[in-house]
Design an enzyme around this catalytic site. Structure first.
Site, short mmCIF file in Angstrom:
data_model
loop_
_atom_site.label_atom_id
_atom_site.label_comp_id
_atom_site.label_asym_id
_atom_site.label_seq_id
_atom_site.Cartn_x
_atom_site.Cartn_y
_atom_site.Cartn_z
N PHE A 101 29.31 26.28 35.31
CA PHE A 101 30.10 27.47 35.59
C PHE A 101 29.77 28.54 34.56
O PHE A 101 29.27 28.22 33.47
CB PHE A 101 31.60 27.14 35.53
CG PHE A 101 32.33 27.47 36.79
CD1 PHE A 101 32.36 26.57 37.83
CD2 PHE A 101 32.99 28.68 36.94
CE1 PHE A 101 33.04 26.87 39.01
CE2 PHE A 101 33.66 28.99 38.11
CZ PHE A 101 33.69 28.08 39.16
N GLN B 188 40.08 41.44 35.01
CA GLN B 188 38.77 40.89 35.35
C GLN B 188 38.34 41.23 36.77
O GLN B 188 39.11 41.06 37.71
CB GLN B 188 38.80 39.37 35.20
CG GLN B 188 37.49 38.71 35.59
CD GLN B 188 37.43 37.26 35.13
OE1 GLN B 188 37.94 36.36 35.81
NE2 GLN B 188 36.86 37.02 33.97
N HIS C 73 35.73 39.95 39.42
CA HIS C 73 34.86 38.81 39.69
C HIS C 73 33.61 39.33 40.39
O HIS C 73 33.72 40.10 41.33
CB HIS C 73 35.59 37.80 40.57
CG HIS C 73 34.89 36.49 40.71
ND1 HIS C 73 33.67 36.36 41.33
CD2 HIS C 73 35.24 35.24 40.30
CE1 HIS C 73 33.31 35.08 41.29
NE2 HIS C 73 34.24 34.39 40.67
N LEU D 50 36.83 36.12 47.92
CA LEU D 50 36.01 35.56 46.85
C LEU D 50 34.99 34.52 47.33
O LEU D 50 35.27 33.71 48.19
CB LEU D 50 36.92 34.88 45.82
CG LEU D 50 36.19 34.65 44.50
CD1 LEU D 50 36.11 35.94 43.72
CD2 LEU D 50 36.87 33.57 43.69
N GLU E 8 32.14 31.35 41.73
CA GLU E 8 31.05 31.27 40.76
C GLU E 8 30.38 29.89 40.82
O GLU E 8 29.24 29.72 40.41
CB GLU E 8 31.67 31.47 39.37
CG GLU E 8 30.76 31.79 38.26
CD GLU E 8 31.60 32.17 37.04
OE1 GLU E 8 32.01 33.33 36.96
OE2 GLU E 8 31.85 31.31 36.19
N HIS F 16 40.27 40.60 40.25
CA HIS F 16 40.48 39.16 40.36
C HIS F 16 41.60 38.61 39.48
O HIS F 16 42.41 37.83 39.93
CB HIS F 16 39.16 38.48 39.99
CG HIS F 16 39.15 37.01 40.18
ND1 HIS F 16 39.38 36.44 41.41
CD2 HIS F 16 38.90 35.99 39.32
CE1 HIS F 16 39.29 35.12 41.29
NE2 HIS F 16 39.02 34.81 40.03
N ARG G 48 38.32 36.30 30.83
CA ARG G 48 38.51 34.87 31.05
C ARG G 48 37.24 34.22 31.58
O ARG G 48 36.58 34.78 32.45
CB ARG G 48 39.64 34.66 32.06
CG ARG G 48 39.76 33.24 32.55
CD ARG G 48 40.98 33.02 33.41
NE ARG G 48 40.86 33.56 34.76
CZ ARG G 48 40.21 32.96 35.76
NH1 ARG G 48 39.57 31.82 35.55
NH2 ARG G 48 40.18 33.51 36.95
C1 LIG Z 1 40.25 33.48 45.24
C2 LIG Z 1 40.53 32.97 43.86
C3 LIG Z 1 39.76 31.93 43.34
C4 LIG Z 1 40.01 31.44 42.05
N1 LIG Z 1 39.25 30.41 41.58
C5 LIG Z 1 39.54 29.89 40.34
C6 LIG Z 1 38.81 28.77 39.84
O1 LIG Z 1 37.94 28.22 40.50
N2 LIG Z 1 39.13 28.31 38.62
C7 LIG Z 1 40.11 28.88 37.86
O2 LIG Z 1 40.37 28.40 36.77
N3 LIG Z 1 40.83 29.92 38.32
C8 LIG Z 1 40.56 30.44 39.54
N4 LIG Z 1 41.29 31.52 40.00
C9 LIG Z 1 42.42 32.01 39.22
C10 LIG Z 1 43.63 31.10 39.39
O3 LIG Z 1 43.62 30.54 40.67
C11 LIG Z 1 44.94 31.83 39.21
O4 LIG Z 1 44.90 32.62 38.08
C12 LIG Z 1 46.08 30.82 39.07
O5 LIG Z 1 46.06 29.94 40.15
C13 LIG Z 1 47.42 31.47 38.95
O6 LIG Z 1 48.42 30.49 39.02
P1 LIG Z 1 49.94 30.85 38.78
O7 LIG Z 1 50.70 29.58 38.92
O8 LIG Z 1 50.07 31.59 37.51
O9 LIG Z 1 50.31 31.87 39.94
P2 LIG Z 1 50.33 31.73 41.54
O10 LIG Z 1 49.69 30.50 42.03
O11 LIG Z 1 49.86 33.02 42.08
O12 LIG Z 1 51.86 31.55 41.87
C14 LIG Z 1 52.77 32.59 41.70
C15 LIG Z 1 54.11 32.10 42.18
O13 LIG Z 1 55.11 33.03 41.79
C16 LIG Z 1 55.97 33.26 42.85
N5 LIG Z 1 56.54 34.60 42.68
C17 LIG Z 1 55.88 35.76 42.45
N6 LIG Z 1 56.76 36.77 42.33
C18 LIG Z 1 58.00 36.24 42.48
C19 LIG Z 1 59.31 36.76 42.45
N7 LIG Z 1 59.55 38.06 42.29
N8 LIG Z 1 60.34 35.92 42.65
C20 LIG Z 1 60.13 34.59 42.85
N9 LIG Z 1 58.90 34.05 42.89
C21 LIG Z 1 57.85 34.86 42.69
C22 LIG Z 1 55.16 33.07 44.10
O14 LIG Z 1 55.98 32.68 45.17
C23 LIG Z 1 54.23 31.94 43.68
O15 LIG Z 1 54.84 30.71 43.96
C24 LIG Z 1 41.03 32.02 41.28
C25 LIG Z 1 41.80 33.06 41.79
C26 LIG Z 1 41.55 33.55 43.07
C27 LIG Z 1 42.35 34.69 43.57
#
Ligand SMILES: Cc1cc2nc3c(=O)[nH]c(=O)nc-3n(C[C@H](O)[C@H](O)[C@H](O)COP(=O)(O)OP(=O)(O)OC[C@H]3O[C@@H](n4cnc5c(N)ncnc54)[C@H](O)[C@@H]3O)c2cc1C
Ligand code: SF4
Ligand code: SF4
Ligand code: FES
Lengths: 588, 261
Positions: A116, A243, A245, A255, A258, A356, A397
């Site tokens: 990666f 960031q 991507h 997306l 990578e 991203h 990141r």
């Molecule tokens: C397409 C894509 C591919 C990626 N691939 C990778 C990868 O291969 N490796 C890697 O390390 N990272 C990757 N990332 C980054 C990574 O996936 C995310 O940064 C990470 O999953 C975020 O997790 P989280 O739990 O912080 O937020 P999220 O999974 O986005 O969850 C947010 C939560 O908050 C809740 N929420 C939001 N606002 C409110 C509110 N006002 N009230 C109540 N609930 C709320 C939502 O319901 C949701 O449940 C990728 C990101 C994307 C977009």
């Protein structure tokens, strides 16, 4: 209005929120409030992998991972936090495996690992196979596995509850200080307001990609959690670092992981040249994202872009063969076919950088405790995942380090939040705990102005894409700032058509837009102030890193009336924590 | 019914122009099932004639209607690229994800009508939104998590590539409910767990690390379980992840028979 009482309230049910919930619910009475059903969270969209120095396929160790993370973040990383993350990465992966996560396997039956961007052997010698993965569905598997384990542990969810405020009360033990005592939510199904009285509140609300037009982020990633905290007068850290991507499907932003380049795919310009050889001679297409994204934009600006408008470059996977694409990268192969009508098996895929990931967010220490300023915390308030800034990603990141971050710091926040809740008594709610939310909702629901939510949101996204994306200058940032401020004025005249109580998504899109406007301004103000180029923040007018003036985190505070969208932003600085890695020039 | 919902609130007039029609757009007619529980006694169809690009997703059309014509339109969506499972709906009579079907897949020079309705078999809440709780209840009923007994290894459980491959197909499920709400048995017998729950059970029954296959098979062998399935393949056709749903159900049935015999 309804009142509830829990020891711990977790806001968000993505990877970070559910990892916290698994710990917290086994220690204290826990509720998870989430605006989406847990399995709809955007963690499920993550594709490529989660890094941990398991050394299953070649020599590796967590110290190399730490070094890569710090160098990848252009030295703005808090090194103590990065050490913790990279050391705990190994158990984080084993924990997920034991919870059931179906990783791809080596011939020996161990967890398989792939290359990666920015992850190297022995401090930069060559790319290393460190990313644990499940095809190109690693995030999907993490989200499903965590949800399955929440079901197993009987975690209590409040689905489609939008948290729009937290309550802060005067701390009886420390006069003049405030503690977090709960969260206030709007229930989508009924329009009812719910007050959750709690000892600990953990924010895990994810990113804010919808500030931009072209993004890999979901429609629902509107930065609510960061916005709620910011409106309380609490700081946001390093928001100018966003960031891009490198490989979004051109024009769409969807997306392509990578991991494709990890498996050997190559970026080419219009003439077929492997241009990354010029920008990063050692690791080429596997340089960190900031470097690859800048290089791609440079190719286009200098006229070497592909396509009828020369406005994208090409991701060439054709030499990987159908077998590798179908088994290791099946989803992105399908995305290219479905949404662009391009078959990666036989044709190169048009790609361009896509907004991203927010490196910045709610500042926390390594226990997930939220900071009110450089030195003090807000007792009872925690944050983890993309909405938080620990800071393990610094100004850029590395790929796979977010899935890692959400697991390591989600777990830590869950434990810390529950332990704290078990150690203290409930502090009383402030008077009128729901007033702010009631006013916010009723004002917008009954507004009669002529502005559409969609028009303002589209104008915001357009100016951010044009003026605050991969490359920025004083001039473009001033344009963006002016545009955002004008849009904030227009927002005061916004109205929604749905006046009902049931499933009023019209109203909530309006509220989400308020958060987006708030955060966009913070990003732009920080970017204007930071007169250097570092990681995800590239200033054409200040093309080099300036460690003398800017080797420090930005802390942004909302000044004045918290209920008004239009307000001043005060910037302050926080020192970077260094342990053993001295800043060096960043070459790959 | 409260037909006077918020009559005290002035109707909103938005002043901005509609977005410009992009080059290459065609006019399409979207026939949409509408139901506002605060105003309507029963669902009804409404038609919208709007511009659409051949490459637009159906989700884009719904956004156009919501953002520029009628803000009260309610539907769920998040990722917009077929990965979160939010937007299962009936499009021209078939269960699909709104974000995974493009206009050019449905519209021809002769036929420019698209009909969109909510998925069937779950209680209707508003427009395209249904109550998903019964669906998730069925999922939760099959012990959808890895169960192991005894000492855990220090590192990971070892699993061969072949053993991992055995249940790969059913790990792809995004719980969109396209399958379950296309199943004629599910429509008629509301106690049937439905194909998605069986897919979830399959994912663990055939995982070499898991030790609770017996318990899950027991759950699925009762009156609401797999034997209700009449192998009509609607579910397989509906699955946006290409999961061989009916095959998975057959494999669970076979596991039950061998266990019994
Ligand atoms: C397409 C894509 C591919 C990626 N691939 C990778 C990868 O291969 N490796 C890697 O390390 N990272 C990757 N990332 C980054 C990574 O996936 C995310 O940064 C990470 O999953 C975020 O997790 P989280 O739990 O912080 O937020 P999220 O999974 O986005 O969850 C947010 C939560 O908050 C809740 N929420 C939001 N606002 C409110 C509110 N006002 N009230 C109540 N609930 C709320 C939502 O319901 C949701 O449940 C990728 C990101 C994307 C977009
Ligand atoms: S194959 Fe079985 S589960 Fe699938 S739709 Fe037909 S009856 Fe329902
Ligand atoms: S099996 Fe397919 S159709 Fe059924 S819920 Fe899972 S992804 Fe959706
Ligand atoms: S919006 Fe996520 S699957 Fe369609």
């Amino acid at each position: 209005m309804q009142f509830h009482r829990y020891d711990v309230v977790i806001v968000g049910a993505g990877g970070a929120g559910m990892r916290a919930a698994i710990e917290s619910s086994q220690r204290a009475r826990t509720a998870v409030l989430t605006k989406l059903y847990p399995t709809r969270s955007h963690t499920g969209a993550a594709q490529g992998g989660m890094c941990a120095a398991l050394a299953n396929v070649e020599e590796d160790n967590w110290e190399w991972h730490t070094f890569d993370t710090i160098k990848g973040g252009d030295y703005l990383v808090d090194q103590d936090a990065a050490e913790i993350m990279c050391r705990e990465a190994i158990d984080a992966v084993y924990d997920l495996e034991k919870m059931g996560l179906p990783f791809n396997r080596t011939p020996e039956g161990r967890i398989d690992q792939r290359r990666f961007g920015g992850h190297t052997r022995n401090h930069g010698e060559a790319a290393v196979r460190r990313a644990c993965y499940a095809a190109d569905r690693t995030g999907h598997m993490i989200l499903q596995t965590l949800y399955q384990n929440c079901v197993k542990h009987g975690v209590e969810f409040f689905n489609e509850f939008y948290v729009l405020d937290i309550t802060l009360s005067d701390d009886p033990a420390n006069p003049g200080q405030q503690v977090c005592t709960g969260a206030v939510a709007y229930e989508l199904a009924t329009g009812e307001i719910h007050v959750f009285h709690a000892k600990s509140v953990i924010f895990a609300t994810g990113g804010a990609g919808k500030v931009f037009k072209t993004t890999s982020n979901a429609h629902t990633l509107t930065g609510d959690g960061m916005g709620v905290v910011f409106r309380k007068g609490l700081p946001l850290e390093d928001m100018e670092f966003y960031q891009f991507h490198p490989t979004g499907l051109a024009g769409l932003g969807i997306l392509l992981t990578e991991g494709a380049r990890g498996e050997g795919a190559i970026l080419r310009n219009a003439s077929g040249e492997r241009f990354m050889e010029r920008y990063a001679p050692t690791i080429k297409d596997l340089a960190p994202r900031d470097i690859v994204a800048r290089s791609m934009v440079m190719e286009v600006l200098e006229g070497r872009g592909a396509g009828p408008h020369k406005d994208y470059v090409l991701l060439d996977c054709t030499h990987l063969g159908a077998e590798v694409l179908e088994t290791k990268l099946p989803d992105i192969t399908e995305f290219a076919r479905t949404y662009l009508g391009v078959d990666p098996v036989t044709e190169p895929v048009p790609v361009f950088p896509t907004a991203h990931y927010a490196m910045g967010g709610i500042p926390t220490n390594v226990q997930g405790e939220v900071l009110r300023d450089n030195d003090n915390k807000v007792p009872g308030l925690y944050a983890a995942g993309e909405c938080a800034c620990v800071s393990v990603h610094g100004s850029n990141r590395l790929g796979t380090n977010s899935l890692l971050d959400i697991n390591v710091f989600g777990r830590r926040a869950g434990i810390a939040g529950a332990d704290y809740a078990n150690a203290v008594e409930f502090t009383e709610l402030p008077s009128g705990p729901a007033d702010f939310v009631v006013n916010l909702v009723e004002k917008l629901r009954t507004a009669t102005g002529g502005e559409r939510v969609a028009d303002i949101r589209i104008a915001l996204q357009a100016t951010m894409d044009a003026n605050a994306a991969v490359y920025r200058t004083e001039e473009t940032l001033k344009t963006a700032l002016n545009d955002v401020q004008v849009l904030k004025e227009r927002y005061s005249n916004v109205s929604v058509q749905d006046k009902g109580k049931r499933y009023n998504t019209d109203l909530l899109e309006g509220i989400e837009l308020g958060f987006l406007l708030e955060l966009a301004e913070v990003m732009v103000v920080g970017a204007l102030m930071r007169k250097e180029s570092r990681g995800g923040h590239a200033r054409e007018d200040y093309p080099t890193r300036d460690d003398v003036n800017f080797m420090r985190h930005t802390m942004a505070y909302k000044e004045g009336d918290p209920t008004s969208l239009i307000s001043d932003i005060r910037l302050d600085f926080k020192p970077v924590v260094m342990t053993r890695y001295q800043p060096m020039e960043r070459k790959y | 019914m409260t037909a006077t919902l918020n009559a005290d609130l002035a109707p909103v007039q938005h002043t901005g122009p509609l977005p410009p029609v992009p080059d290459g757009a065609v006019m399409v007619t979207v026939n949409l099932q509408r139901f506002n529980p605060e105003l309507d006694d029963a669902p009804h169809m409404e038609s919208y004639r709007i511009p659409a690009l051949p490459t637009d997703r159906i989700l884009n059309l719904l956004h156009y209607i919501k953002w520029y014509i009628d803000g009260t339109l309610a539907f769920r969506r998040s990722c917009a690229h077929g990965i979160c499972g939010s937007d299962a709906m009936r499009i021209n009579g078939r269960n699909r994800l709104g974000c995974k079907v493009l206009v050019k897949d449905l519209v021809t020079a002769k036929k420019t009508e698209i009909t969109i309705e909510p998925i069937k078999g779950l209680p209707l809440e508003k427009d395209l939104i249904v109550d998903m709780e019964p669906f998730f209840d069925a999922f939760r009923s099959v012990k959808p998590y890895l169960v192991t007994h005894g000492n855990e290894p220090d590192r990971e459980w070892v699993q061969s590539i072949e053993d991992r491959e055995r249940f790969d197909d059913t790990t792809k499920c995004i719980m969109c409910a396209c399958c379950t709400t296309s199943c004629p048995v599910y429509w008629s017998a509301d106690a049937y767990v439905g194909p998605a729950a069986i897919v979830a059970a399959h994912r663990f029954i055939f995982d070499s690390r898991d030790q609770a296959a017996e318990e899950r098979l027991e759950i699925l062998s009762d009156a609401e379980g797999v034997w209700r399935c009449r192998t009509t393949f609607n579910c397989t056709d509906a699955c946006p992840r290409g999961i061989q749903v009916t095959k998975a159900i057959q494999e669970v049935k076979r596991a039950l028979m061998f266990r019994r015999i």
